[in-house]
Motif scaffolding. Sequence first.
Motif, PDB file in Angstrom:
ATOM      1  N   UNK A 171       0.841  -1.206   0.000  1.00  0.00           N
ATOM      2  CA  UNK A 171       0.000   0.000   0.000  1.00  0.00           C
ATOM      3  C   UNK A 171       0.866   1.242   0.000  1.00  0.00           C
ATOM      4  N   UNK A 172       0.611   2.132  -0.962  1.00  0.00           N
ATOM      5  CA  UNK A 172       1.177   3.472  -0.932  1.00  0.00           C
ATOM      6  C   UNK A 172       0.173   4.368  -0.210  1.00  0.00           C
ATOM      7  N   UNK A 173       0.637   5.102   0.795  1.00  0.00           N
ATOM      8  CA  UNK A 173      -0.232   5.939   1.611  1.00  0.00           C
ATOM      9  C   UNK A 173       0.040   7.415   1.349  1.00  0.00           C
ATOM     10  N   UNK A 174      -1.018   8.159   1.059  1.00  0.00           N
ATOM     11  CA  UNK A 174      -0.904   9.600   0.822  1.00  0.00           C
ATOM     12  C   UNK A 174      -1.172  10.315   2.146  1.00  0.00           C
ATOM     13  N   UNK A 175      -0.268  11.203   2.528  1.00  0.00           N
ATOM     14  CA  UNK A 175      -0.366  11.918   3.800  1.00  0.00           C
ATOM     15  C   UNK A 175      -0.699  13.390   3.544  1.00  0.00           C
ATOM     16  N   UNK A 176      -1.720  13.871   4.233  1.00  0.00           N
ATOM     17  CA  UNK A 176      -2.113  15.278   4.212  1.00  0.00           C
ATOM     18  C   UNK A 176      -2.051  15.804   5.642  1.00  0.00           C
ATOM     19  N   UNK A 177      -2.010  17.114   5.792  1.00  0.00           N
ATOM     20  CA  UNK A 177      -2.103  17.682   7.140  1.00  0.00           C
ATOM     21  C   UNK A 177      -2.641  19.102   7.103  1.00  0.00           C
ATOM     22  N   UNK A 178      -3.146  19.494   8.251  1.00  0.00           N
ATOM     23  CA  UNK A 178      -3.482  20.885   8.547  1.00  0.00           C
ATOM     24  C   UNK A 178      -2.675  21.236   9.788  1.00  0.00           C
TER      25      UNK A 178
END
Length: 198
Positions: A171-178
């Motif tokens: 699994x490739x995981x996409x990371x976002x943040x605020x």
Amino acid sequence: MSTWLQELELIGEHVKLVPLSSEHRNALVEASSDGELSTLWFTQVPSEQTIDTYLEVAFKDKSNGTALPFVVLDKDTNQLLGCTRFCNAVTKNKRVEIGYTWYRKSVQRTIVNTECKYLLLSHAFENLKAIAVEFRTHWHNHASRNAIARLGAKQDGVLRNFSVEPDGAYRDTVVFSIINNEWPSVKKSLAFKLNQTE
């Protein structure tokens, strides 16, 4: 054990987030069958076959202080609409992820997700004093990636071969943040969206 994540209810105009309990088992299975969500290969939505393990993991993470799982209920009818949680909390660094989020098909792309995220982010930044809130999703889950971006989160990167799935696939995981200094602007945007759909 961390005491940073304290059990609570979060109540909005349309939804309420209440602590997940074993009593929600059957309603969770019923909700996930709306749209046959558990058959989507890039998500981890519970089915009758996986619900008990799903709950066990949620309660274990809650007990060690790294997660706070909720069910999402319709405020007026108490119908269970889905699930979400604070997870992967790092108390020392005041960072937390919002994840394990899914909703029955009939309420997807409605005000439900916007209000849930508004409630969770408000609590994280204004009460927990988090310095960053993360969102992670599968590379192939384009609907989730788009929904996270619409919240105002920025993509940090892609963790390639981040994990091994039950069938052995990577699994490739996409990371976002605020981050905390972005929250006032994100809050204003979410509040505007909520007002537009009243």
